[in-house]
Design a protein around this motif. Structure first.
Motif, mmCIF file in Angstrom:
data_model
loop_
_atom_site.group_PDB
_atom_site.id
_atom_site.type_symbol
_atom_site.label_atom_id
_atom_site.label_comp_id
_atom_site.label_asym_id
_atom_site.label_seq_id
_atom_site.Cartn_x
_atom_site.Cartn_y
_atom_site.Cartn_z
ATOM 1 N N MET A 1 -16.621 -34.779 39.561
ATOM 2 C CA MET A 1 -15.684 -33.802 39.000
ATOM 3 C C MET A 1 -16.421 -32.582 38.478
ATOM 4 O O MET A 1 -17.455 -32.709 37.848
ATOM 5 C CB MET A 1 -14.925 -34.427 37.817
ATOM 6 C CG MET A 1 -13.802 -35.350 38.220
ATOM 7 S SD MET A 1 -12.285 -34.457 38.683
ATOM 8 C CE MET A 1 -11.720 -33.851 37.098
ATOM 9 N N LYS A 2 -15.829 -31.422 38.719
ATOM 10 C CA LYS A 2 -16.354 -30.188 38.137
ATOM 11 C C LYS A 2 -15.559 -29.865 36.873
ATOM 12 O O LYS A 2 -14.332 -30.008 36.865
ATOM 13 C CB LYS A 2 -16.200 -29.023 39.113
ATOM 14 C CG LYS A 2 -17.163 -29.081 40.265
ATOM 15 C CD LYS A 2 -17.054 -27.820 41.101
ATOM 16 C CE LYS A 2 -18.113 -27.841 42.201
ATOM 17 N NZ LYS A 2 -18.069 -26.635 43.030
ATOM 18 N N TYR A 3 -16.279 -29.463 35.869
ATOM 19 C CA TYR A 3 -15.640 -29.134 34.597
ATOM 20 C C TYR A 3 -16.111 -27.787 34.085
ATOM 21 O O TYR A 3 -17.247 -27.383 34.346
ATOM 22 C CB TYR A 3 -16.036 -30.155 33.515
ATOM 23 C CG TYR A 3 -15.550 -31.550 33.720
ATOM 24 C CD1 TYR A 3 -14.305 -31.959 33.254
ATOM 25 C CD2 TYR A 3 -16.367 -32.492 34.348
ATOM 26 C CE1 TYR A 3 -13.870 -33.272 33.413
ATOM 27 C CE2 TYR A 3 -15.938 -33.807 34.515
ATOM 28 C CZ TYR A 3 -14.692 -34.188 34.047
ATOM 29 O OH TYR A 3 -14.266 -35.477 34.206
ATOM 30 N N THR A 4 -15.245 -27.153 33.319
ATOM 31 C CA THR A 4 -15.648 -26.009 32.515
ATOM 32 C C THR A 4 -15.229 -26.288 31.082
ATOM 33 O O THR A 4 -14.077 -26.667 30.830
ATOM 34 C CB THR A 4 -14.973 -24.711 32.985
ATOM 35 O OG1 THR A 4 -15.346 -24.468 34.337
ATOM 36 C CG2 THR A 4 -15.427 -23.528 32.129
ATOM 37 N N VAL A 29 -25.087 -35.771 34.208
ATOM 38 C CA VAL A 29 -24.558 -34.422 34.364
ATOM 39 C C VAL A 29 -25.434 -33.664 35.345
ATOM 40 O O VAL A 29 -26.659 -33.714 35.270
ATOM 41 C CB VAL A 29 -24.540 -33.690 32.996
ATOM 42 C CG1 VAL A 29 -24.206 -32.213 33.163
ATOM 43 C CG2 VAL A 29 -23.530 -34.357 32.058
ATOM 44 N N SER A 30 -24.811 -32.981 36.286
ATOM 45 C CA SER A 30 -25.582 -32.154 37.215
ATOM 46 C C SER A 30 -24.946 -30.773 37.295
ATOM 47 O O SER A 30 -23.868 -30.540 36.735
ATOM 48 C CB SER A 30 -25.621 -32.809 38.593
ATOM 49 O OG SER A 30 -24.313 -32.941 39.096
ATOM 50 N N SER A 31 -25.631 -29.892 38.026
ATOM 51 C CA SER A 31 -25.138 -28.511 38.201
ATOM 52 C C SER A 31 -24.761 -27.857 36.882
ATOM 53 O O SER A 31 -23.736 -27.194 36.764
ATOM 54 C CB SER A 31 -23.917 -28.473 39.129
ATOM 55 O OG SER A 31 -24.202 -29.081 40.338
ATOM 56 N N ASN A 42 -20.410 -24.820 32.498
ATOM 57 C CA ASN A 42 -19.954 -25.409 33.749
ATOM 58 C C ASN A 42 -20.866 -26.565 34.098
ATOM 59 O O ASN A 42 -22.089 -26.460 33.952
ATOM 60 C CB ASN A 42 -20.017 -24.379 34.880
ATOM 61 C CG ASN A 42 -19.016 -23.271 34.683
ATOM 62 O OD1 ASN A 42 -17.816 -23.501 34.760
ATOM 63 N ND2 ASN A 42 -19.506 -22.086 34.391
ATOM 64 N N GLU A 44 -21.087 -30.584 36.545
ATOM 65 C CA GLU A 44 -20.474 -31.615 37.364
ATOM 66 C C GLU A 44 -20.872 -32.952 36.791
ATOM 67 O O GLU A 44 -22.037 -33.160 36.403
ATOM 68 C CB GLU A 44 -20.970 -31.534 38.805
ATOM 69 C CG GLU A 44 -20.282 -30.457 39.614
ATOM 70 C CD GLU A 44 -20.676 -30.529 41.082
ATOM 71 O OE1 GLU A 44 -21.176 -29.505 41.576
ATOM 72 O OE2 GLU A 44 -20.511 -31.595 41.692
ATOM 73 N N SER A 45 -19.919 -33.884 36.750
ATOM 74 C CA SER A 45 -20.217 -35.195 36.206
ATOM 75 C C SER A 45 -19.172 -36.198 36.651
ATOM 76 O O SER A 45 -18.018 -35.842 36.897
ATOM 77 C CB SER A 45 -20.253 -35.135 34.678
ATOM 78 O OG SER A 45 -20.552 -36.408 34.145
#
Ligand SMILES: [Cu+2]
Length: 67
Positions: A1-4, A29-31, A42, A44-45
């Motif tokens: 999932m991408k999060y902000t 957590v990445s990116s 921002n 991804e996790s």
């Protein structure tokens, strides 16, 4: 999932480093991209939104999901 996430109290490079360390130490957590000017993070996790908010909390910052 991408999060902000919005992190209103993140105000300097020290804050940025604390959050970077917390996210990296989680190993989940990445990116990771932290923008101090907009106080947005921002990432991804596979973690849930609430689990990520808990990570921010443990680092000393209130965070809320944002777009
Ligand atoms: Cu700071």
């Amino acid at each position: 999932m991408k999060y902000t996430f919005s992190v209103p109290d993140m105000s300097c490079n020290h804050c940025k480093m604390r959050i970077e360390k917390a996210m990296n130490d989680s190993g989940k957590v990445s990116s990771l991209n932290i923008d101090l000017a907009s106080k947005k993070v921002n990432l991804e996790s596979a973690l849930s939104e609430s689990e990520l908010i808990k990570l921010f909390d443990e680092a000393g910052y209130d965070a809320e999901a944002s777009s």
